[in-house]
Design an enzyme around this catalytic site. Structure first.
Site, mmCIF file in Angstrom:
data_model
loop_
_atom_site.group_PDB
_atom_site.id
_atom_site.type_symbol
_atom_site.label_atom_id
_atom_site.label_comp_id
_atom_site.label_asym_id
_atom_site.label_seq_id
_atom_site.Cartn_x
_atom_site.Cartn_y
_atom_site.Cartn_z
ATOM 1 C CE LYS A 176 15.350 29.036 71.947
ATOM 2 N NZ LYS A 176 16.361 28.560 70.568
ATOM 3 N NE ARG B 200 21.020 27.818 65.839
ATOM 4 C CZ ARG B 200 20.609 28.139 66.750
ATOM 5 N NH1 ARG B 200 20.644 27.246 68.087
ATOM 6 N NH2 ARG B 200 20.084 29.331 67.052
ATOM 7 C CG HIS C 272 22.012 32.941 67.453
ATOM 8 N ND1 HIS C 272 21.390 33.702 68.401
ATOM 9 C CD2 HIS C 272 21.999 31.671 68.079
ATOM 10 C CE1 HIS C 272 21.425 33.050 69.610
ATOM 11 N NE2 HIS C 272 21.719 31.969 69.558
ATOM 12 N NE ARG D 96 17.650 36.384 68.069
ATOM 13 C CZ ARG D 96 18.685 36.919 67.245
ATOM 14 N NH1 ARG D 96 18.659 37.792 66.482
ATOM 15 N NH2 ARG D 96 19.741 36.169 67.256
ATOM 16 C CE1 TYR E 89 13.763 0.188 92.645
ATOM 17 C CE2 TYR E 89 13.938 2.499 92.413
ATOM 18 C CZ TYR E 89 13.146 1.266 92.565
ATOM 19 O OH TYR E 89 11.648 1.142 92.031
ATOM 20 C CB CYS F 246 12.892 6.699 92.886
ATOM 21 S SG CYS F 246 13.574 5.915 94.431
ATOM 22 C CG ASP G 196 7.284 8.160 90.506
ATOM 23 O OD1 ASP G 196 7.125 8.549 89.451
ATOM 24 O OD2 ASP G 196 7.079 7.034 90.548
HETATM 25 N N1 PMH Z 1 17.867 34.151 69.039
HETATM 26 C C1 PMH Z 1 18.001 32.860 68.800
HETATM 27 C C2 PMH Z 1 17.964 32.566 67.453
HETATM 28 C C3 PMH Z 1 18.228 31.685 69.720
HETATM 29 O O1 PMH Z 1 18.735 30.385 69.213
HETATM 30 C C4 PMH Z 1 18.182 32.005 70.997
HETATM 31 C C5 PMH Z 1 18.485 30.893 72.004
HETATM 32 C C6 PMH Z 1 18.028 33.258 71.678
HETATM 33 C C7 PMH Z 1 17.882 34.473 70.521
HETATM 34 C C8 PMH Z 1 18.089 33.629 72.965
HETATM 35 O O2 PMH Z 1 19.102 33.570 73.468
HETATM 36 P P1 PMH Z 1 19.511 33.644 75.261
HETATM 37 O O3 PMH Z 1 18.615 32.617 75.830
HETATM 38 O O4 PMH Z 1 20.958 33.307 75.117
HETATM 39 O O5 PMH Z 1 19.008 35.049 75.333
HETATM 40 N N2 PMH Z 1 18.522 29.775 71.621
HETATM 41 C C9 PMH Z 1 19.189 28.633 72.350
HETATM 42 C C10 PMH Z 1 19.479 27.403 71.888
HETATM 43 O O6 PMH Z 1 19.001 27.189 70.367
HETATM 44 N N3 PMH Z 1 20.245 26.537 72.706
HETATM 45 O O7 PMH Z 1 20.232 27.335 73.725
HETATM 46 C C11 PMH Z 1 19.704 28.395 73.661
#
Ligand code: PMH
Length: 372
Positions: free
Chosen positions: A41, A139, A168, A221, A267, A313, A315
């Site tokens: 993602k 969540r 999760h 995951r 700056y 800055c 850039d």
């Molecule tokens: N599964 C879910 C539902 C997640 O939201 C995330 C990471 C992962 C797996 C992977 O986690 P990892 O990168 O610790 O392996 N999600 C997020 C989040 O929502 N904010 O930071 C990490």
């Protein structure tokens, strides 16, 4: 217009071999029948979703996970067939596209499924869903056996397949395990309450996959450590194998000058030379995501640390060079040079944040180039 190369020397170099080594080491660490879902993602945590996905699949990942419909469609345009799970909530209006393009959806509400019911008969291919359990993250997800059963029953319709169930963890990266154990027990209780177990039960993120026993289920995951970064300093100290960071940020000196006692930089004229000093300018700034909060950070040049001086800055950034150097000299903001290394964790500590934010905040103005 012809396709132009990158003229500005600032670039992120992504080492795909590092990504692959992180996957193949995980593969060896897991039971052989556990799937690796590469979490790509947010453009693969800023590393570039397509190239990372291809590398991860080649090295042993068998599934992909993203956050949004847009991310899923982008990946599907480049990668056919591989299962893609959207981890976040999606509108029902996306479901026909998910069915058509073989994208698996996360579902946790009976209302959502009731809205899906009139659309499902028209699906040409079955829509796969994974039911999300909120075991304590607070969540999204069902929280009780009753809610789970209601969602499971509402999902029993033609052209819809309950292919998975997942949760999760909120604290898997902590040394303290009480909350984690509670979440695990809640999840197991809910899964056990189902009349039939879906094909894929999954719970582990990176931290759980690497340092917790018995939570591999059918898939893990794998997000942050796919990129060679430890989820927390605690996990970093208890890794089962060494991680290979994949992301370097580099540029070159575009200007070098000598300043004398009392002359200032940037700056607000906040930095003042205290003698004769060599100051270099690099073409990168806060519009690239190198935030002004990094004003006390160092960079590497000729393997030596050089501090950022004055305010960052939009850039451009000025650095104090250890000696006279020439325009074109390579400067490393994140990564190795000589015997030294600047890690993303060093930036995260400087910014009082977690390492996850660092690659995500480096904007698309920085081209990602790939070392394979
Ligand atoms: N599964 C879910 C539902 C997640 O939201 C995330 C990471 C992962 C797996 C992977 O986690 P990892 O990168 O610790 O392996 N999600 C997020 C989040 O929502 N904010 O930071 C990490």
């Amino acid at each position: 217009m012809e396709e132009l190369q990158n003229f500005r020397p600032t670039k992120a170099v992504i080492d795909l071999k590092a990504i692959q080594s992180n996957i193949s080491n995980l593969r060896k660490h897991l039971h052989s029948d556990v799937h690796i879902m590469a979490v790509i993602k947010a453009n693969a945590y800023g590393h570039g979703d397509i190239r990372v996905a291809e590398a991860a699949l080649e090295a042993g990942a068998t599934m992909l996970a993203v956050a949004t419909p847009e991310e899923a469609l982008h990946v599907r345009c480049h990668i056919a067939d591989t299962p893609i799970l959207i981890l976040g909530a999606v509108p029902v209006s996306f479901a026909p596209y998910a069915a058509k393009y073989g994208i698996t959806l996360t579902v946790f509400s009976t209302e959502w499924l009731e809205q899906l019911a009139p659309l499902a008969p028209q699906f040409e291919k079955p829509l796969r869903i994974h039911v999300k359990v909120d075991s304590g993250m607070g969540r999204i997800g069902v929280r009780t056996v009753e809610e789970l059963r209601a969602v499971y029953d509402a999902a029993q319709m033609e052209h819809v397949v309950v292919d998975g169930i997942f949760t999760h963890f909120a604290t898997a990266d902590d040394e303290e395990t009480t909350f984690y154990e509670q979440q695990l027990a809640t999840f197991k209780k809910l899964v056990a309450s189902l009349p039939t177990k879906p094909r894929l039960v999954h719970a582990a993120n990176t931290a759980a996959a690497l340092v917790k026993e018995h939570v591999q289920f059918d898939a893990v995951r794998f997000g942050i450590s796919l990129y060679g970064l430890a989820p927390s300093p605690y996990v970093g100290e208890h890794l089962p194998y060494a991680l290979q960071p994949a992301f370097s940020l580099e540029t070159e000196l575009v200007h070098v000058k000598e300043l004398h006692n009392g002359e200032t930089v940037g700056y607000g004229a906040t930095y003042e030379a205290t003698g004769d000093e060599w100051i270099g300018t690099i073409p990168v700034g806060y519009a690239d995501g190198v935030l002004r909060g990094l004003a006390n950070q160092e960079v590497l040049v000729q393997g030596m640390r050089a501090p950022i001086v004055g305010r960052i800055c939009m850039d451009q950034i000025m650095i104090k060079l250890p000696k006279k150097m020439t325009v074109g000299e390579r400067v490393v903001l994140i990564g190795k040079q000589g015997n030294d290394e600047i890690t993303m964790q060093e930036w995260a500590s400087r910014l009082n944040t977690i390492v996850y934010e660092i690659p995500c905040m480096l904007t698309t103005r920085i081209p990602r180039v790939y070392n394979a």
